[in-house]
Each structure stands twice: as C-alpha cells, then as structure tokens.
Write a protein that holds these residues in place. Sequence first.
Motif, PDB file in Angstrom:
ATOM      1  N   GLU A  58       0.835  -1.206   0.000  1.00 46.67           N
ATOM      2  CA  GLU A  58       0.000   0.000   0.000  1.00 46.67           C
ATOM      3  C   GLU A  58       0.872   1.260   0.000  1.00 46.67           C
ATOM      4  OE1 GLU A  58      -2.891   2.203   3.220  1.00 46.67           O
ATOM      5  OE2 GLU A  58      -2.926   0.011   3.148  1.00 46.67           O
ATOM      6  N   LEU A  59       1.930   1.244   0.802  1.00 42.96           N
ATOM      7  CA  LEU A  59       2.821   2.398   0.854  1.00 42.96           C
ATOM      8  C   LEU A  59       3.616   2.558  -0.436  1.00 42.96           C
ATOM      9  CD1 LEU A  59       4.052   2.159   4.555  1.00 42.96           C
ATOM     10  CD2 LEU A  59       2.450   3.804   3.581  1.00 42.96           C
ATOM     11  N   GLU A  60       3.951   1.439  -1.085  1.00 39.69           N
ATOM     12  CA  GLU A  60       4.617   1.509  -2.393  1.00 39.69           C
ATOM     13  C   GLU A  60       3.721   2.206  -3.410  1.00 39.69           C
ATOM     14  OE1 GLU A  60       7.578   0.767  -3.647  1.00 39.69           O
ATOM     15  OE2 GLU A  60       8.455  -0.120  -1.847  1.00 39.69           O
ATOM     16  N   MET A  61       2.424   1.907  -3.356  1.00 39.08           N
ATOM     17  CA  MET A  61       1.481   2.578  -4.258  1.00 39.08           C
ATOM     18  C   MET A  61       1.425   4.071  -3.945  1.00 39.08           C
ATOM     19  SD  MET A  61      -1.543  -0.336  -4.700  1.00 39.08           S
ATOM     20  CE  MET A  61      -2.726   0.794  -4.149  1.00 39.08           C
ATOM     21  N   ASP A  62       1.479   4.428  -2.651  1.00 47.18           N
ATOM     22  CA  ASP A  62       1.504   5.837  -2.275  1.00 47.18           C
ATOM     23  C   ASP A  62       2.751   6.534  -2.823  1.00 47.18           C
ATOM     24  OD1 ASP A  62      -0.894   5.683  -0.958  1.00 47.18           O
ATOM     25  OD2 ASP A  62      -0.038   5.647   1.066  1.00 47.18           O
ATOM     26  N   ILE A  63       3.883   5.848  -2.771  1.00 45.32           N
ATOM     27  CA  ILE A  63       5.118   6.428  -3.314  1.00 45.32           C
ATOM     28  C   ILE A  63       4.987   6.646  -4.814  1.00 45.32           C
ATOM     29  CG2 ILE A  63       7.487   5.825  -3.927  1.00 45.32           C
ATOM     30  CD1 ILE A  63       8.006   5.061  -1.147  1.00 45.32           C
ATOM     31  N   ASN A  64       4.393   5.681  -5.502  1.00 44.29           N
ATOM     32  CA  ASN A  64       4.201   5.832  -6.949  1.00 44.29           C
ATOM     33  C   ASN A  64       3.298   7.031  -7.255  1.00 44.29           C
ATOM     34  OD1 ASN A  64       5.803   3.621  -7.461  1.00 44.29           O
ATOM     35  ND2 ASN A  64       4.084   2.205  -7.603  1.00 44.29           N
ATOM     36  N   GLU A  65       2.251   7.212  -6.468  1.00 51.26           N
ATOM     37  CA  GLU A  65       1.366   8.364  -6.660  1.00 51.26           C
ATOM     38  C   GLU A  65       2.104   9.670  -6.375  1.00 51.26           C
ATOM     39  OE1 GLU A  65      -2.143   7.854  -4.296  1.00 51.26           O
ATOM     40  OE2 GLU A  65      -2.745   6.026  -5.347  1.00 51.26           O
ATOM     41  N   HIS A  66       2.888   9.686  -5.304  1.00 53.94           N
ATOM     42  CA  HIS A  66       3.667  10.886  -4.995  1.00 53.94           C
ATOM     43  C   HIS A  66       4.631  11.205  -6.136  1.00 53.94           C
ATOM     44  CE1 HIS A  66       2.150  10.783  -0.889  1.00 53.94           C
ATOM     45  NE2 HIS A  66       2.817  11.892  -0.623  1.00 53.94           N
ATOM     46  N   GLN A  75       9.689  10.219   3.706  1.00 54.40           N
ATOM     47  CA  GLN A  75       9.217   9.613   4.958  1.00 54.40           C
ATOM     48  C   GLN A  75       8.557   8.267   4.698  1.00 54.40           C
ATOM     49  OE1 GLN A  75       9.950  10.795   7.968  1.00 54.40           O
ATOM     50  NE2 GLN A  75      11.024  12.500   6.988  1.00 54.40           N
ATOM     51  N   ILE A  76       7.779   8.186   3.634  1.00 52.41           N
ATOM     52  CA  ILE A  76       7.126   6.911   3.283  1.00 52.41           C
ATOM     53  C   ILE A  76       8.172   5.866   2.932  1.00 52.41           C
ATOM     54  CG2 ILE A  76       5.590   5.772   1.625  1.00 52.41           C
ATOM     55  CD1 ILE A  76       3.993   8.401   1.492  1.00 52.41           C
ATOM     56  N   SER A  77       9.224   6.277   2.230  1.00 53.59           N
ATOM     57  CA  SER A  77      10.307   5.345   1.891  1.00 53.59           C
ATOM     58  C   SER A  77      10.974   4.791   3.144  1.00 53.59           C
ATOM     59  CB  SER A  77      11.359   6.038   1.026  1.00 53.59           C
ATOM     60  OG  SER A  77      10.810   6.420  -0.200  1.00 53.59           O
ATOM     61  N   LYS A  78      11.170   5.649   4.140  1.00 58.75           N
ATOM     62  CA  LYS A  78      11.771   5.193   5.398  1.00 58.75           C
ATOM     63  C   LYS A  78      10.859   4.202   6.114  1.00 58.75           C
ATOM     64  CE  LYS A  78      14.512   9.355   6.121  1.00 58.75           C
ATOM     65  NZ  LYS A  78      14.674  10.577   6.927  1.00 58.75           N
ATOM     66  N   VAL A  79       9.570   4.467   6.085  1.00 54.28           N
ATOM     67  CA  VAL A  79       8.609   3.549   6.719  1.00 54.28           C
ATOM     68  C   VAL A  79       8.627   2.196   6.008  1.00 54.28           C
ATOM     69  CG1 VAL A  79       6.158   3.152   7.164  1.00 54.28           C
ATOM     70  CG2 VAL A  79       7.150   5.372   7.651  1.00 54.28           C
ATOM     71  N   ILE A  80       8.705   2.219   4.692  1.00 53.81           N
ATOM     72  CA  ILE A  80       8.749   0.964   3.927  1.00 53.81           C
ATOM     73  C   ILE A  80      10.005   0.174   4.283  1.00 53.81           C
ATOM     74  CG2 ILE A  80       9.027  -0.002   1.609  1.00 53.81           C
ATOM     75  CD1 ILE A  80       7.126   2.142   0.610  1.00 53.81           C
ATOM     76  N   GLU A  81      11.133   0.853   4.409  1.00 54.52           N
ATOM     77  CA  GLU A  81      12.371   0.169   4.801  1.00 54.52           C
ATOM     78  C   GLU A  81      12.210  -0.483   6.174  1.00 54.52           C
ATOM     79  OE1 GLU A  81      15.712   2.815   4.598  1.00 54.52           O
ATOM     80  OE2 GLU A  81      15.294   3.344   2.512  1.00 54.52           O
ATOM     81  N   THR A  82      11.584   0.229   7.102  1.00 60.62           N
ATOM     82  CA  THR A  82      11.362  -0.314   8.447  1.00 60.62           C
ATOM     83  C   THR A  82      10.451  -1.540   8.390  1.00 60.62           C
ATOM     84  OG1 THR A  82      11.594   1.902   9.382  1.00 60.62           O
ATOM     85  CG2 THR A  82      10.534   0.244  10.759  1.00 60.62           C
ATOM     86  N   ILE A  83       9.383  -1.445   7.614  1.00 58.75           N
ATOM     87  CA  ILE A  83       8.453  -2.573   7.491  1.00 58.75           C
ATOM     88  C   ILE A  83       9.151  -3.774   6.855  1.00 58.75           C
ATOM     89  CG2 ILE A  83       6.370  -3.391   6.304  1.00 58.75           C
ATOM     90  CD1 ILE A  83       5.144  -0.651   6.792  1.00 58.75           C
ATOM     91  N   ASN A  84       9.976  -3.529   5.838  1.00 63.75           N
ATOM     92  CA  ASN A  84      10.697  -4.630   5.191  1.00 63.75           C
ATOM     93  C   ASN A  84      11.661  -5.302   6.171  1.00 63.75           C
ATOM     94  OD1 ASN A  84       9.418  -4.441   2.722  1.00 63.75           O
ATOM     95  ND2 ASN A  84      10.915  -3.016   1.882  1.00 63.75           N
ATOM     96  N   THR A  85      12.315  -4.515   7.016  1.00 67.09           N
ATOM     97  CA  THR A  85      13.197  -5.085   8.033  1.00 67.09           C
ATOM     98  C   THR A  85      12.393  -5.938   9.021  1.00 67.09           C
ATOM     99  OG1 THR A  85      14.635  -3.149   7.845  1.00 67.09           O
ATOM    100  CG2 THR A  85      14.894  -4.516   9.811  1.00 67.09           C
ATOM    101  N   GLN A  86      11.230  -5.437   9.431  1.00 68.90           N
ATOM    102  CA  GLN A  86      10.378  -6.187  10.349  1.00 68.90           C
ATOM    103  C   GLN A  86       9.871  -7.473   9.692  1.00 68.90           C
ATOM    104  OE1 GLN A  86       7.346  -3.345  11.389  1.00 68.90           O
ATOM    105  NE2 GLN A  86       8.585  -2.389  12.981  1.00 68.90           N
ATOM    106  N   MET A  87       9.560  -7.396   8.382  1.00 67.92           N
ATOM    107  CA  MET A  87       9.095  -8.592   7.678  1.00 67.92           C
ATOM    108  C   MET A  87      10.187  -9.652   7.616  1.00 67.92           C
ATOM    109  SD  MET A  87       6.647  -7.271   4.542  1.00 67.92           S
ATOM    110  CE  MET A  87       7.542  -8.270   3.435  1.00 67.92           C
ATOM    111  N   GLN A  88      11.431  -9.228   7.396  1.00 72.12           N
ATOM    112  CA  GLN A  88      12.531 -10.185   7.368  1.00 72.12           C
ATOM    113  C   GLN A  88      12.723 -10.833   8.725  1.00 72.12           C
ATOM    114  OE1 GLN A  88      15.833  -7.894   5.925  1.00 72.12           O
ATOM    115  NE2 GLN A  88      15.154  -8.003   3.788  1.00 72.12           N
TER     116      GLN A  88
END
Length: 162
Positions: free
Chosen positions: A49-57, A99-112
């Motif tokens: 969802e956040l990736e889609m937000d980045i694409n829109e931004h 900021q959204i990119s940083k959140v995505i990085e955090t989520i990806n780290t948590q997913m790993q």
Amino acid sequence: MAANSSSTGSKTSSSGGGGKQSSPSAEQVVATFQRMRQEQRNMASKAAELEMDINEHSLVIDTLKEVDSSRKCFRLVGGVLVERTVKEVLPALENNKEQISKVIETINTQMQAKGRELTEYRERYNIRLVGEGEGDGQGQSAAPSGNSEGGGSKSGAGVLVS
C-alpha cells in the motif's frame, strides 16, 4: 485451515500433574503459526500500500515540476482541501515521499525478522505446509512409511498446516 498431527488419541487440556514443562498442543502450535503468518501478510500488505503511495507521490511530483511554481495548487490536508502554490506543495510532497520510503524500509526489516522467526518456529515444531512434502529434498520423502504415520519420530509430532 485444517491442522493434522500424527498423534492419535484424545488430547485434553487437563493432562495430569506437572503440565508446566509440557509442550503446547498441536492446536496451539498451529494457532500461533497462523497468527505469525497473518502478521507477516499484514506487513506485506501495508508495504505494498505504501509503495502505491510512493508511486502516486512520484507521479504528482513529476507533474508539478513541469508547472510554473506560482500556479495555484490544491492539496488535501487532514480531510480538508487547501489552496496553496506549487512552490509550497512540491517540497512537502518530496518530504512525504522520503518519509514513506523510510517507513517501507522499516516494514521490510520487520518482515525479514518475522520471516526468520517463522522459520525458527517451523523448525522447532516440525511444521509442514500442505503440499510442501513433495520434492522437499531433505530425505524425508525417501522413507514415507516409516516416519509419517506410525512410530515415534522426533520429540514433537509433525503439524500439517493448510
């Protein structure tokens, strides 16, 4: 989501004296595993969802870069449409995108981390997903009759999760 274990007989919650060191039941193992998998799915969904937000931004930023900076621009802030200029909105959009990119990085780290936790949990309780046993490559498919239904295998019975 069906669970299947190789233990036969009725397992009840009152297993007699000294139940403090007993391992969790197959149902508890499956429930915990399913909860952990759902948490990982939720993280993946949020990241998508956040990736889609980045694409829109990115699309809006690219469009606004080609426009005169003094031109009127409307932005939705907290459910209210406000009038600004392009030169006021563009830096805010770029900041939001970072900021959204940083959140995505955090989520990806948590997913790993959740993936490693899931793998450890699967190995600890010998959890096998439905359809996973064929072509496993660990030698378990070489002796299907000796280990799957009858005798004592490892310390815990294998749990099948759909």
